[in-house]
Each structure stands twice: as C-alpha cells, then as structure tokens.
Design a protein around this motif. Structure first.
Motif, PDB file in Angstrom:
ATOM      1  N   SER A  79      57.146  -5.064  70.321  1.00 29.88           N
ATOM      2  CA  SER A  79      57.973  -4.913  69.939  1.00 29.88           C
ATOM      3  C   SER A  79      58.399  -4.130  68.614  1.00 29.88           C
ATOM      4  O   SER A  79      58.538  -4.847  67.551  1.00 29.88           O
ATOM      5  CB  SER A  79      59.085  -6.093  70.426  1.00 29.88           C
ATOM      6  OG  SER A  79      59.482  -6.799  69.821  1.00 29.88           O
ATOM      7  N   PRO A  80      59.896  -3.719  68.609  1.00 29.10           N
ATOM      8  CA  PRO A  80      60.076  -3.376  67.284  1.00 29.10           C
ATOM      9  C   PRO A  80      60.294  -4.731  66.284  1.00 29.10           C
ATOM     10  O   PRO A  80      60.058  -4.628  65.055  1.00 29.10           O
ATOM     11  CB  PRO A  80      61.341  -2.983  67.095  1.00 29.10           C
ATOM     12  CG  PRO A  80      61.696  -2.066  67.731  1.00 29.10           C
ATOM     13  CD  PRO A  80      60.584  -2.684  69.041  1.00 29.10           C
ATOM     14  N   GLN A  81      61.024  -5.434  66.163  1.00 28.41           N
ATOM     15  CA  GLN A  81      61.318  -6.580  65.777  1.00 28.41           C
ATOM     16  C   GLN A  81      59.839  -7.436  65.345  1.00 28.41           C
ATOM     17  O   GLN A  81      59.626  -7.941  64.024  1.00 28.41           O
ATOM     18  CB  GLN A  81      61.929  -8.029  66.571  1.00 28.41           C
ATOM     19  CG  GLN A  81      63.340  -7.556  66.607  1.00 28.41           C
ATOM     20  CD  GLN A  81      63.379  -6.655  68.236  1.00 28.41           C
ATOM     21  OE1 GLN A  81      62.640  -5.949  68.610  1.00 28.41           O
ATOM     22  NE2 GLN A  81      64.608  -7.176  68.894  1.00 28.41           N
ATOM     23  N   GLU A  82      58.664  -7.355  66.438  1.00 32.11           N
ATOM     24  CA  GLU A  82      57.588  -8.006  65.911  1.00 32.11           C
ATOM     25  C   GLU A  82      56.812  -7.056  65.426  1.00 32.11           C
ATOM     26  O   GLU A  82      55.879  -7.696  63.920  1.00 32.11           O
ATOM     27  CB  GLU A  82      56.681  -8.463  67.473  1.00 32.11           C
ATOM     28  CG  GLU A  82      57.434  -8.663  67.853  1.00 32.11           C
ATOM     29  CD  GLU A  82      56.338  -9.223  69.258  1.00 32.11           C
ATOM     30  OE1 GLU A  82      56.548 -10.380  70.008  1.00 32.11           O
ATOM     31  OE2 GLU A  82      56.293  -7.589  69.907  1.00 32.11           O
ATOM     32  N   TYR A  83      56.851  -5.925  65.152  1.00 31.63           N
ATOM     33  CA  TYR A  83      57.007  -5.064  63.676  1.00 31.63           C
ATOM     34  C   TYR A  83      56.866  -5.066  62.991  1.00 31.63           C
ATOM     35  O   TYR A  83      56.320  -5.504  61.905  1.00 31.63           O
ATOM     36  CB  TYR A  83      56.785  -2.920  64.354  1.00 31.63           C
ATOM     37  CG  TYR A  83      55.653  -2.895  63.159  1.00 31.63           C
ATOM     38  CD1 TYR A  83      54.456  -1.794  63.785  1.00 31.63           C
ATOM     39  CD2 TYR A  83      56.945  -1.858  62.049  1.00 31.63           C
ATOM     40  CE1 TYR A  83      53.901  -1.137  62.141  1.00 31.63           C
ATOM     41  CE2 TYR A  83      55.638  -1.385  61.739  1.00 31.63           C
ATOM     42  CZ  TYR A  83      54.554  -0.686  61.548  1.00 31.63           C
ATOM     43  OH  TYR A  83      54.200  -0.498  60.451  1.00 31.63           O
ATOM     44  N   LEU A  84      57.974  -5.209  62.493  1.00 29.18           N
ATOM     45  CA  LEU A  84      58.741  -4.983  61.337  1.00 29.18           C
ATOM     46  C   LEU A  84      58.855  -6.241  60.547  1.00 29.18           C
ATOM     47  O   LEU A  84      58.851  -6.820  59.363  1.00 29.18           O
ATOM     48  CB  LEU A  84      60.488  -5.296  61.186  1.00 29.18           C
ATOM     49  CG  LEU A  84      60.584  -4.218  61.803  1.00 29.18           C
ATOM     50  CD1 LEU A  84      62.283  -3.842  62.109  1.00 29.18           C
ATOM     51  CD2 LEU A  84      60.411  -2.653  60.272  1.00 29.18           C
ATOM     52  N   GLN A  85      58.583  -7.997  61.778  1.00 24.25           N
ATOM     53  CA  GLN A  85      57.984  -9.325  61.007  1.00 24.25           C
ATOM     54  C   GLN A  85      56.563  -8.515  60.355  1.00 24.25           C
ATOM     55  O   GLN A  85      56.658  -9.430  59.683  1.00 24.25           O
ATOM     56  CB  GLN A  85      57.944 -10.393  62.276  1.00 24.25           C
ATOM     57  CG  GLN A  85      57.368 -11.473  61.822  1.00 24.25           C
ATOM     58  CD  GLN A  85      57.157 -12.728  62.606  1.00 24.25           C
ATOM     59  OE1 GLN A  85      57.709 -11.963  64.095  1.00 24.25           O
ATOM     60  NE2 GLN A  85      57.304 -13.508  62.519  1.00 24.25           N
ATOM     61  N   ALA A  86      55.716  -8.229  60.710  1.00 26.81           N
ATOM     62  CA  ALA A  86      54.805  -8.660  60.368  1.00 26.81           C
ATOM     63  C   ALA A  86      54.759  -7.212  59.097  1.00 26.81           C
ATOM     64  O   ALA A  86      53.736  -7.303  57.950  1.00 26.81           O
ATOM     65  CB  ALA A  86      53.812  -7.426  61.259  1.00 26.81           C
ATOM     66  N   LEU A  89      56.947  -6.450  57.163  1.00 25.19           N
ATOM     67  CA  LEU A  89      58.051  -7.501  55.828  1.00 25.19           C
ATOM     68  C   LEU A  89      57.034  -8.570  55.229  1.00 25.19           C
ATOM     69  O   LEU A  89      57.110  -8.991  54.221  1.00 25.19           O
ATOM     70  CB  LEU A  89      58.859  -7.316  56.363  1.00 25.19           C
ATOM     71  CG  LEU A  89      59.884  -6.265  56.776  1.00 25.19           C
ATOM     72  CD1 LEU A  89      61.328  -6.425  56.857  1.00 25.19           C
ATOM     73  CD2 LEU A  89      60.310  -5.046  55.909  1.00 25.19           C
ATOM     74  N   THR A  90      56.077  -9.319  55.997  1.00 24.66           N
ATOM     75  CA  THR A  90      55.539  -9.824  55.655  1.00 24.66           C
ATOM     76  C   THR A  90      54.449 -10.024  54.700  1.00 24.66           C
ATOM     77  O   THR A  90      53.419  -9.566  54.630  1.00 24.66           O
ATOM     78  CB  THR A  90      54.625 -10.962  56.734  1.00 24.66           C
ATOM     79  OG1 THR A  90      55.780 -10.929  57.738  1.00 24.66           O
ATOM     80  CG2 THR A  90      53.611 -12.614  56.199  1.00 24.66           C
ATOM     81  N   SER A  92      50.426 -12.879  62.027  1.00 22.90           N
ATOM     82  CA  SER A  92      49.044 -12.284  62.684  1.00 22.90           C
ATOM     83  C   SER A  92      48.995 -11.543  63.904  1.00 22.90           C
ATOM     84  O   SER A  92      48.666 -11.104  64.742  1.00 22.90           O
ATOM     85  CB  SER A  92      48.849 -14.079  63.994  1.00 22.90           C
ATOM     86  OG  SER A  92      49.839 -14.467  65.193  1.00 22.90           O
ATOM     87  N   GLN A  93      50.608 -10.753  63.943  1.00 23.17           N
ATOM     88  CA  GLN A  93      50.752  -9.619  64.252  1.00 23.17           C
ATOM     89  C   GLN A  93      50.096  -7.955  63.627  1.00 23.17           C
ATOM     90  O   GLN A  93      50.278  -8.380  61.597  1.00 23.17           O
ATOM     91  CB  GLN A  93      52.774  -9.475  65.227  1.00 23.17           C
ATOM     92  CG  GLN A  93      52.984 -10.087  65.341  1.00 23.17           C
ATOM     93  CD  GLN A  93      52.606 -10.079  66.881  1.00 23.17           C
ATOM     94  OE1 GLN A  93      52.021  -9.490  67.252  1.00 23.17           O
ATOM     95  NE2 GLN A  93      52.898 -11.131  68.031  1.00 23.17           N
ATOM     96  N   PRO A  94      49.697  -7.617  64.292  1.00 24.44           N
ATOM     97  CA  PRO A  94      48.959  -6.251  63.637  1.00 24.44           C
ATOM     98  C   PRO A  94      49.738  -5.406  63.714  1.00 24.44           C
ATOM     99  O   PRO A  94      50.973  -5.245  64.111  1.00 24.44           O
ATOM    100  CB  PRO A  94      48.414  -5.566  64.674  1.00 24.44           C
ATOM    101  CG  PRO A  94      48.557  -5.917  66.282  1.00 24.44           C
ATOM    102  CD  PRO A  94      49.080  -7.722  65.763  1.00 24.44           C
ATOM    103  N   THR A  95      50.080  -4.169  62.383  1.00 28.81           N
ATOM    104  CA  THR A  95      50.947  -3.692  61.995  1.00 28.81           C
ATOM    105  C   THR A  95      50.616  -2.566  62.541  1.00 28.81           C
ATOM    106  O   THR A  95      51.404  -1.317  62.295  1.00 28.81           O
ATOM    107  CB  THR A  95      50.623  -3.346  60.435  1.00 28.81           C
ATOM    108  OG1 THR A  95      49.351  -3.404  60.382  1.00 28.81           O
ATOM    109  CG2 THR A  95      50.618  -4.949  59.569  1.00 28.81           C
TER     110      THR A  95
END
Length: 256
Positions: A226-233, A235-236, A251-254
């Motif tokens: 999801s966009p939220q998961e992508y942005l979390q990765a 911006l981390t 742990s989420q791929p970008t």
C-alpha cells in the motif's frame, strides 16, 4: 599515509567519471542525446478503488491535474508524464517523474484515503515502482473516463471469459503491467499524417489494450504494497554497520 594516498586516488578517479554512478549517467546520456537528464526517471503504477458516493469521476482527474502542477512548482524541472484511467468503480494510474515527485503522489494518495471529510479513495495498491528508466512511456500526463464491462478472463487469454478460475497474484500483476506497457507503446506511435487525435478516440479503437476493470478489482484484494507501507519504508533511515556492510531498516521493500 598509504590510506590517505589511496583515498585521494579514488577521489580523482570518481571526479573523472569512473564510478558506477557516473557510468550509468553517461549511459543514459548516450541513450537520450536530445534530453538533458536532470534527475533519474522512475515510473509508478497504482490501482485504487473509488467510493460509491463519488458523484463525478472528473473530480479525481481535476484533483490530479492540480496536484501535478503543485508538485512541478515545488520540484522545478521534474516533468510529470503518465495516464490516469478512471473506471466506474476503480482507477489505474501510471506516472513518470523523479522519486521526490512520485513520493508526493503517494503521500497525496494516502491523504485521499484518510481525508477528514470522507475518503476520496477507498483502497489503493502499488503494482510496481520502476527505477532509473532509460526513457518515458508517455509524452504527457492526461486522464480519461472509461465505461467498461470487460472481464479478467479476456485479459488472461482464457477460452471462456466467464471462467472464475483463481489466478495467482504474480500472474495478475504481470498481465496488468504487460497491458500498460503495450498501451503506452501504442500511444507513442505517431498518428496518421500527424493529425492530433483525442486520447478518448484512440482508446476506443483499441479496447483489447486497456486493462479490464475486473482484473483491477482482483488486484485490489491481493497482498500488494500500500502507499502507507511504501512511504514507511521510503522515509525510514538505513543503518549500515561499517564493519559488516549489512543494511538494517524497515523490513518492507521499497520496490515491488
């Protein structure tokens, strides 16, 4: 002293363009001699469901027109190209620009789902984020309203369009992206005698290249980023222990 000398030597080598970065940039310059590459080109493909209470899908198109102008004012020189297809119940959006612009698009998509006055988008999934592309697939950004009842079976090449056989997620994503690439390649072809034809008219004569709404609905129910998961990765911050070279972070791929 030997270490310092080696560092200076490495620095001089990088200055003359022997690093991997400079080699890649030179390769891109040779492939696109007419275009000054001011940023690395990326492509984002997302699918999202539209709320039933949405009165006019053109409001979504107008929203993205305004967003594109705002992002291009903020990131001057980062041109935006792509195609937004608005189906009766969902949308397919392809955008090409810099990573900063595409991150802004995803942030806006997240905000559209979490709006205080009601969501303008219900569910959204990222099909792919392609990095460092040699060329664009679209010459400009535009949107089009579609009224299609095509079924996923046609896109997957089944003999029976009404077949409800379950397909794996990878096959569905690959099918959708393949159709997007074919559509973009077709739209890049010059029109007859250079006459400018409206996008809607060109889409009407090639319905087999348009991703069916039924396929997009299936993708929205799959386990995609999801966009939220992508942005979390995105911006981390990354943590790189210098003694091991391992990278730690989300742990989420970008990329998808």
């Amino acid at each position: 002293m030997e270490v310092s000398s080696q560092l200076r030597l490495d620095k001089r080598k990088e200055d003359v363009g022997t690093s991997l970065f400079h080699c890649r940039m030179e390769q891109r310059r040779l492939l696109n001699p007419q275009e000054e590459m001011k940023f690395l080109l990326h492509r984002l493909v997302v699918v999202a469901s539209l709320p039933q209470q949405l009165e006019d899908r053109r409001d979504i198109g107008a929203h993205y027109e305004e967003l594109n102008q705002r992002l291009q004012r903020k990131y001057q020189g980062d041109a935006v190209t792509g195609l937004l297809l608005l189906y009766p119940t969902c949308m397919l959006h392809v955008m090409e620009s810099s990573s900063e612009v595409l991150a802004g698009v995803l942030q806006d998509l997240r905000d559209m789902q979490e709006g205080p006055h009601g969501a303008r988008i219900e569910v959204s999934k990222i099909l792919v984020m392609s990095h460092d592309l040699p060329s664009r697939l679209f010459q400009q950004w535009s949107y089009e309203l579609l009224n299609m009842e095509a079924r996923v079976g046609v896109a997957l090449g089944r003999d029976a369009p009404g077949d409800d056989e379950e397909e794996d997620t990878e096959t569905l994503v690959r099918t959708a992206l393949s159709m997007v690439l074919k559509l973009g390649s077709h739209l890049l072809k010059p029109t007859i005698k250079g006459v400018k034809t409206p996008l809607g008219s060109r889409l009407d004569v090639m319905p087999e290249m348009i991703v069916p709404q039924d396929l997009l609905v299936k993708l929205l129910s799959r386990d995609l980023l999801s966009p939220q998961e992508y942005l979390q990765a995105y911006l981390t911050p990354l943590h790189i222990p210098m003694d091991t070279g391992h990278v730690f972070g989300s742990s989420q791929p970008t990329t998808v």
